[in-house]
Scaffold this active site. Structure first.
Site, PDB file in Angstrom:
ATOM      1  N   VAL A  58     -16.979  77.411  60.000  1.00 58.25           N
ATOM      2  CA  VAL A  58     -16.262  77.218  58.735  1.00 58.25           C
ATOM      3  C   VAL A  58     -16.921  76.108  57.930  1.00 58.25           C
ATOM      4  O   VAL A  58     -17.075  74.989  58.405  1.00 58.25           O
ATOM      5  CB  VAL A  58     -14.779  76.868  58.970  1.00 58.25           C
ATOM      6  CG1 VAL A  58     -14.062  76.692  57.639  1.00 58.25           C
ATOM      7  CG2 VAL A  58     -14.085  77.935  59.807  1.00 58.25           C
ATOM      8  N   LYS A  79     -13.294  82.784  57.389  1.00 59.92           N
ATOM      9  CA  LYS A  79     -13.143  81.335  57.536  1.00 59.92           C
ATOM     10  C   LYS A  79     -11.693  80.905  57.295  1.00 59.92           C
ATOM     11  O   LYS A  79     -11.163  80.048  58.007  1.00 59.92           O
ATOM     12  CB  LYS A  79     -14.090  80.626  56.573  1.00 59.92           C
ATOM     13  CG  LYS A  79     -15.568  80.902  56.892  1.00 59.92           C
ATOM     14  CD  LYS A  79     -16.459  80.524  55.715  1.00 59.92           C
ATOM     15  CE  LYS A  79     -17.922  80.843  55.981  1.00 59.92           C
ATOM     16  NZ  LYS A  79     -18.733  80.779  54.736  1.00 59.92           N
ATOM     17  N   GLY A 107     -26.899  77.224  55.155  1.00 60.98           N
ATOM     18  CA  GLY A 107     -28.262  76.711  55.202  1.00 60.98           C
ATOM     19  C   GLY A 107     -28.634  76.285  56.602  1.00 60.98           C
ATOM     20  O   GLY A 107     -27.767  75.996  57.440  1.00 60.98           O
TER      21      GLY A 107
END
Lengths: 440, 440
Positions: free
Chosen positions: B132, B205, B302
């Protein structure tokens, strides 16, 4: 399992918050912790008031040492504050084998090294989430959430009183003295607001964050501390015109030669999230190599927000106190035998950029003189704002404000350049210097 | 002490981030954890590429099961993704007595109940901070930082792709399709962006956060999910004129009758901090009874930001794996035998406020008809914005946009009112309905 037994030293604003939240949410907390958390005894010099708060089910005593000596107490919560008796009691609690939870940033920033060493030697936990930024779980984020990272810098609005004052000064265009009085009337500033407005409280918190970010001992005596008392509504306005807000920031940064640790008003680009933190709210920005920028925002003070942090520590201890000490989170984030000897740099060695405001005679050549002196000192200029002249004094003599934003330079260089500019006959008043942080 | 031995399943974007950060910061991490953390084996179908990333000191295998079967491996990190083989491998790793770290929100949102039960029974930890909001330590904040609190609601920008698209649509005034293409070109959106733009990723999430906030099982199948594909630049503009930004929010809220769990575009007051979270950044706002509002901001995706979260979990396990299971942080924040049976409410029972845009004929009485229908349905109006008429079609017939902001009402009531308004002959196009959250 028997509820963990807590002794509360001091039941003022935070203490009553801890009592009330534990009472109100006891079922929710037990469902999380797997064990009840019970305030067994409260020590407060004002026994009567304490009794009114906690009712008849909780033991109330005047003598804090009776709590520490009580073998049934597992955790001592110190909410007295200050460096005096609080220090004695915390050390005695540790010596008695109690875990300690404290919200006392002044104590930890100044005597943390001694206290953590004692706790380490005795195998007990000293937890202090409430000491920095109140209810924001920033200690947990720094010590546990960002363990993968090399932290580069932290910049925080970590004093609600001063942020409230600065927000009001900006939104209402009022001067410091006026807003301070309003803040006192509203309860956002204390009757003696010195620790807040002079930056001392923020420096205590920045000191603690510097230690856990970089694995260095707490070194409050090395912190540079400057408050907000000299800020004018005018500077806030000029900053705004240039796209900046002025915030009192606690900053700690790892640079090549050591660690910067400083509290002072700072221009921050208005588009940064932290520049938009208003009123008594707190926020901490952390820059770290893997995760990049993260920000943590919330209430930095108040009865229940601070209680939220104290109780989170109680739950952590409830969970961890039976584990081996070596498997606990280290007090200063790094193992006690793995601290670093990075030095806190004197302010003269800090590198930052600046906002300068000069009250100058409105004559040809002034700007050239001033910028020439900066160039001589090797300081380059980012932006200049020259106001239209005001007519002041008699016989048509006029003055004007010259505002200069510089690029990064060493503080010592800037000190020298300011001294030279101040000596110019066309510079008519003390130069205002406010540091500027891009926070990118 | 021997470094803890980690087996990595899958070494794509996140896996290589984990490897690189662990290599770069190994000294810093060891100083914190008190023990080294070593990637001993990597399993990836593309053995050659894996070998290029990790060099020759790390064992590379094609078969993930070889890692799970290796008795020297302490922790298995699952970075394969999806519900298929990843689920099998996680369950096998648990059965083999390995602790597991995963970034796989889809897996946990759908199969979390089964996985956590297996881990509980086997006495191992399944850690999922990376699942999350990427690098933001939000799981830790919710499970450990806010343990004192009764959490009331959570609202988060938890999908960077959609936030990037919405930011670009607003700042450049472009339509969805155009910006999506740009996002794909820049790598902010995948070639098949369905999971992101349809809100599925955010719903995974939000589902996990709802479980740990309220102590309920993960129930992705009960989540209401609506993406951003139907948003127009025009609605973003109108919202702005009314003082709002449009964000894709994952929302979970405790109300009297149960729990709301929903992902959809939402108008948010422009002055809220979260409304100013731009680009691919994530932020989560948590409202809780003791601490009030807190906000957590950072990179939600990322390579290294996600690796930061994975490694934080590795350090946590390194610290805690020798402690008794009952003293660990429970998977879903609440003890496994203390979960709640609060029901996730169907969308029709959700109460919120609304932005409505109606394309109407520019005739007298249209506003009265529309507002009359809302009043009949018991829906009260907060604000109305009527645009000047555009000339459209032949013979001077004109149309205009009518924008209405409502106060809170039940979604089912609003559905019925919209159906009635839609049936009016003067309503010329499908009505646009966007929910509105004040977040105060």
């Amino acid at each position: 399992m028997k509820p963990i037994q807590v002794g509360l030293l001091g039941i003022g604003t935070v203490g009553s918050g801890v009592f009330n939240v534990l009472a109100r949410n006891q079922q929710e907390i037990r469902r999380r912790a797997g064990r009840g958390i019970e305030i067994a005894t409260v020590a407060d010099l004002n026994v009567e008031r304490a009794r009114e708060i906690v009712g008849s089910d909780v033991k109330v005593v005047a003598d804090a040492r009776a709590v520490i000596a009580d073998p049934s107490i597992d955790i001592v919560v110190e909410l007295i504050g200050g460096y005096g008796i609080a220090k004695q009691l915390v050390l005695e609690a540790i010596a008695a084998g109690k875990h300690v939870v404290t919200a006392n940033k002044a104590l930890l920033a100044v005597h943390g090294t001694e206290i953590f060493a004692a706790a380490q030697a005795r195998g007990v936990i000293v937890a202090f989430e409430a000491a920095v930024a109140g209810g924001i779980p920033i200690i947990k984020a720094l010590r546990e959430g960002l363990t993968a990272n090399r932290i580069q810098w932290i910049a925080g609005i970590i004093n609600g009183t001063t942020n409230f004052i600065l927000s009001e000064m900006r939104s209402k265009g009022l001067d410091f003295d006026v807003v301070l009085k309003e803040a006192q009337r509203l309860g956002y500033a204390e009757a003696d607001p010195t620790f807040d407005i002079e930056g001392v409280d923020a420096a205590h918190k920045a000191t603690i964050m510097s230690a856990i970010a970089f694995g260095i001992p707490v070194q409050f005596d090395k912190a540079y501390v400057e408050g907000i008392t000299k800020l004018s509504a005018q500077d806030i306005r000029y900053a705004e015109q240039l796209g900046y807000r002025i915030k009192l920031l606690g900053i700690t940064k790892r640079v090549e030669k050591g660690v910067e640790l400083r509290v002072h008003p700072s221009l921050v680009p208005a588009k940064r999230l932290i520049a938009n933190v208003e009123g008594a709210m707190n926020a901490v920005v952390v820059q770290a190599d893997a995760v990049g920028t993260t920000l943590y925002y919330g209430k930095g003070a108040g009865s229940e927000p601070t209680a939220s942090a104290v109780i989170a520590d109680l739950v952590d201890i409830t969970r961890l106190h039976t584990a081996d000490p070596e498997h606990r989170v280290p007090h200063l984030a790094f193992q006690h035998d793995a601290l670093s000897d990075l030095q806190v740099l004197p302010m003269g060695e800090v590198v930052t950029s600046y906002y300068l405001r000069l009250r100058v005679a409105d004559q040809a050549g002034v700007l050239a003189k001033v910028t020439g002196l900066l160039a001589e000192s090797g300081i380059s200029i980012d932006a200049v704002l020259q106001r239209e002249a005001d007519e002041v004094g008699g016989e048509g003599s006029t003055q004007t404000d010259l505002i200069i934003l510089t690029h990064d330079c060493q503080e010592a260089l800037m000190d020298a350049a300011i001294a030279k500019m101040q000596a110019l006959p066309t510079v008519l008043a003390p130069i205002t210097r406010i540091r500027k942080e891009e926070l990118n």
